[in-house]
Design a protein around this motif. Sequence first.
Motif, PDB file in Angstrom:
ATOM      1  N   ASP A  10       0.207 -10.509 -10.075  1.00 22.42           N
ATOM      2  CA  ASP A  10      -0.526  -9.994 -11.231  1.00 22.42           C
ATOM      3  C   ASP A  10      -0.235  -8.516 -11.506  1.00 22.42           C
ATOM      4  N   GLY A  11       0.659  -7.915 -10.734  1.00 24.39           N
ATOM      5  CA  GLY A  11       1.032  -6.518 -10.936  1.00 24.39           C
ATOM      6  C   GLY A  11       0.071  -5.511 -10.326  1.00 24.39           C
ATOM      7  N   SER A  12      -0.943  -5.991  -9.625  1.00 26.69           N
ATOM      8  CA  SER A  12      -1.981  -5.107  -9.086  1.00 26.69           C
ATOM      9  C   SER A  12      -1.519  -4.251  -7.909  1.00 26.69           C
ATOM     10  N   GLY A  13      -0.442  -4.654  -7.249  1.00 20.77           N
ATOM     11  CA  GLY A  13      -0.014  -3.959  -6.038  1.00 20.77           C
ATOM     12  C   GLY A  13      -0.835  -4.371  -4.835  1.00 20.77           C
ATOM     13  N   ASN A  14      -1.641  -5.399  -4.999  1.00 21.42           N
ATOM     14  CA  ASN A  14      -2.541  -5.862  -3.947  1.00 21.42           C
ATOM     15  C   ASN A  14      -1.802  -6.803  -2.991  1.00 21.42           C
ATOM     16  N   THR A  15      -0.822  -6.232  -2.298  1.00 14.58           N
ATOM     17  CA  THR A  15      -0.080  -6.935  -1.246  1.00 14.58           C
ATOM     18  C   THR A  15      -0.119  -6.043  -0.016  1.00 14.58           C
ATOM     19  N   ALA A  16       0.267  -6.580   1.115  1.00 12.67           N
ATOM     20  CA  ALA A  16       0.281  -5.770   2.336  1.00 12.67           C
ATOM     21  C   ALA A  16       1.165  -4.537   2.138  1.00 12.67           C
ATOM     22  N   TYR A  17       2.364  -4.729   1.615  1.00 15.74           N
ATOM     23  CA  TYR A  17       3.267  -3.602   1.384  1.00 15.74           C
ATOM     24  C   TYR A  17       2.716  -2.679   0.294  1.00 15.74           C
ATOM     25  N   GLY A  18       2.188  -3.271  -0.757  1.00 13.67           N
ATOM     26  CA  GLY A  18       1.649  -2.477  -1.857  1.00 13.67           C
ATOM     27  C   GLY A  18       0.521  -1.570  -1.408  1.00 13.67           C
ATOM     28  N   LYS A  19      -0.358  -2.085  -0.573  1.00 14.47           N
ATOM     29  CA  LYS A  19      -1.465  -1.270  -0.054  1.00 14.47           C
ATOM     30  C   LYS A  19      -0.951  -0.175   0.874  1.00 14.47           C
ATOM     31  N   ARG A  20      -0.020  -0.556   1.764  1.00 17.22           N
ATOM     32  CA  ARG A  20       0.540   0.394   2.725  1.00 17.22           C
ATOM     33  C   ARG A  20       1.301   1.516   2.004  1.00 17.22           C
ATOM     34  N   SER A  21       1.935   1.190   0.886  1.00 13.63           N
ATOM     35  CA  SER A  21       2.762   2.159   0.156  1.00 13.63           C
ATOM     36  C   SER A  21       2.029   2.803  -1.016  1.00 13.63           C
ATOM     37  N   SER A  22       0.766   2.449  -1.196  1.00 11.09           N
ATOM     38  CA  SER A  22      -0.035   2.987  -2.308  1.00 11.09           C
ATOM     39  C   SER A  22       0.645   2.787  -3.658  1.00 11.09           C
ATOM     40  N   LEU A  23       1.138   1.568  -3.882  1.00 11.39           N
ATOM     41  CA  LEU A  23       1.793   1.277  -5.160  1.00 11.39           C
ATOM     42  C   LEU A  23       0.777   1.332  -6.294  1.00 11.39           C
ATOM     43  N   ARG A  24       1.223   1.819  -7.423  1.00 12.39           N
ATOM     44  CA  ARG A  24       0.358   1.863  -8.599  1.00 12.39           C
ATOM     45  C   ARG A  24       0.140   0.457  -9.141  1.00 12.39           C
TER      46      ARG A  24
END
Length: 115
Positions: free
Chosen positions: A51-65
């Motif tokens: 959904d583009g939220s960045g709500n994945t393990a990597y996304g959270k760890r990397s602070s993706l927008r």
Amino acid sequence: MGTRKWPLAAVIVAVLAASAVLSGPARTAGAAGADGATLFRTKCATCHAADGSGNTAYGKRSSLRDLRSAEVQAQSDAQLYTITAKGKGKMPGYEASLGADACKALVAYMRQLKP
């Protein structure tokens, strides 16, 4: 019998050609949207989430927008294209491997993610 096959074949070819001409633009527009969605799922969703939220393990760890956020959506298509094509930070660029049209399709798909 041989003369009957030729006109039938000609009719079939004419119908298929007319069908391709009449459905071409709509099919192409639909295909571009589908390609963007498919590319996003295969190339981006692992980090950015489906959904583009960045709500994945990597996304959270990397602070993706969050790609749906007002901040990201306020960027111009050219800015989003540059990030997609050339990469940013740890994100690889996709222009060399996917081409410019695919990067444009990804930007168009990202525009659809906004809430």
